[in-house]
Design a protein around this motif. Structure first.
Motif, PDB file in Angstrom:
ATOM      1  N   VAL A  70       0.832  -1.196   0.000  1.00 26.72           N
ATOM      2  CA  VAL A  70       0.000   0.000   0.000  1.00 26.72           C
ATOM      3  C   VAL A  70       0.871   1.253   0.000  1.00 26.72           C
ATOM      4  O   VAL A  70       0.629   2.204  -0.745  1.00 26.72           O
ATOM      5  CB  VAL A  70      -0.976  -0.006   1.197  1.00 26.72           C
ATOM      6  CG1 VAL A  70      -1.663   1.338   1.364  1.00 26.72           C
ATOM      7  CG2 VAL A  70      -2.010  -1.119   1.054  1.00 26.72           C
ATOM      8  N   ALA A  71       1.908   1.256   0.852  1.00 26.12           N
ATOM      9  CA  ALA A  71       2.807   2.403   0.923  1.00 26.12           C
ATOM     10  C   ALA A  71       3.514   2.642  -0.401  1.00 26.12           C
ATOM     11  O   ALA A  71       3.639   3.777  -0.867  1.00 26.12           O
ATOM     12  CB  ALA A  71       3.820   2.211   2.042  1.00 26.12           C
ATOM     13  N   GLY A  73       2.429   1.731  -3.375  1.00 27.03           N
ATOM     14  CA  GLY A  73       1.430   2.186  -4.328  1.00 27.03           C
ATOM     15  C   GLY A  73       1.099   3.653  -4.137  1.00 27.03           C
ATOM     16  O   GLY A  73       0.905   4.390  -5.099  1.00 27.03           O
ATOM     17  N   ALA A  74       1.044   4.084  -2.876  1.00 33.69           N
ATOM     18  CA  ALA A  74       0.735   5.476  -2.583  1.00 33.69           C
ATOM     19  C   ALA A  74       1.872   6.388  -3.024  1.00 33.69           C
ATOM     20  O   ALA A  74       1.639   7.510  -3.473  1.00 33.69           O
ATOM     21  CB  ALA A  74       0.470   5.651  -1.078  1.00 33.69           C
ATOM     22  N   SER A  75       3.102   5.925  -2.916  1.00 36.15           N
ATOM     23  CA  SER A  75       4.234   6.772  -3.307  1.00 36.15           C
ATOM     24  C   SER A  75       4.355   6.882  -4.822  1.00 36.15           C
ATOM     25  O   SER A  75       4.940   7.815  -5.336  1.00 36.15           O
ATOM     26  CB  SER A  75       5.546   6.229  -2.717  1.00 36.15           C
ATOM     27  OG  SER A  75       5.867   4.975  -3.303  1.00 36.15           O
ATOM     28  N   ASP A  76       3.778   5.945  -5.560  1.00 36.89           N
ATOM     29  CA  ASP A  76       3.797   5.980  -7.029  1.00 36.89           C
ATOM     30  C   ASP A  76       2.786   6.982  -7.583  1.00 36.89           C
ATOM     31  O   ASP A  76       2.894   7.410  -8.715  1.00 36.89           O
ATOM     32  CB  ASP A  76       3.493   4.595  -7.620  1.00 36.89           C
ATOM     33  CG  ASP A  76       4.607   3.611  -7.365  1.00 36.89           C
ATOM     34  OD1 ASP A  76       5.726   4.038  -7.034  1.00 36.89           O
ATOM     35  OD2 ASP A  76       4.356   2.387  -7.508  1.00 36.89           O
ATOM     36  N   ALA A  77       1.816   7.356  -6.769  1.00 36.73           N
ATOM     37  CA  ALA A  77       0.726   8.235  -7.260  1.00 36.73           C
ATOM     38  C   ALA A  77       1.158   9.662  -7.415  1.00 36.73           C
ATOM     39  O   ALA A  77       2.096  10.169  -7.019  1.00 36.73           O
ATOM     40  CB  ALA A  77      -0.454   8.171  -6.296  1.00 36.73           C
TER      41      ALA A  77
END
Length: 77
Positions: A70-71, A73-77
């Motif tokens: 999740v972390a 994925g969030a940093s890729d946004a």
């Protein structure tokens, strides 16, 4: 066209044709979706109907691995 009135408390009765179309009975819940100035009424289903809806064939994953994914994925946004 089907209509119903609204009481001073903001309550209304779902007309019989609407209840039949949604297959709702006393005690059931409905959900209101507001979008672009229109409202859709949907029959709300129990959360347990979602059990098993997502299939996963891989190995078990720990909570830590899920948090990390999740972390990332969030940093890729």
């Amino acid at each position: 066209m089907i209509e119903s009135g609204v009481t001073a408390k903001g309550q209304t009765t779902l007309p019989k044709a609407v209840r039949e179309a949604l297959s709702v009975k006393p005690g059931d819940r409905v959900r209101y979706v507001i979008q672009d100035g229109e409202v859709r009424i949907l029959k709300a289903g129990p959360i347990d109907r979602l059990f098993g809806i997502l299939q996963y064939d891989g190995p078990p994953v720990s909570l830590e691995e899920m948090d990390q994914a999740v972390a990332e994925g969030a940093s890729d946004a």
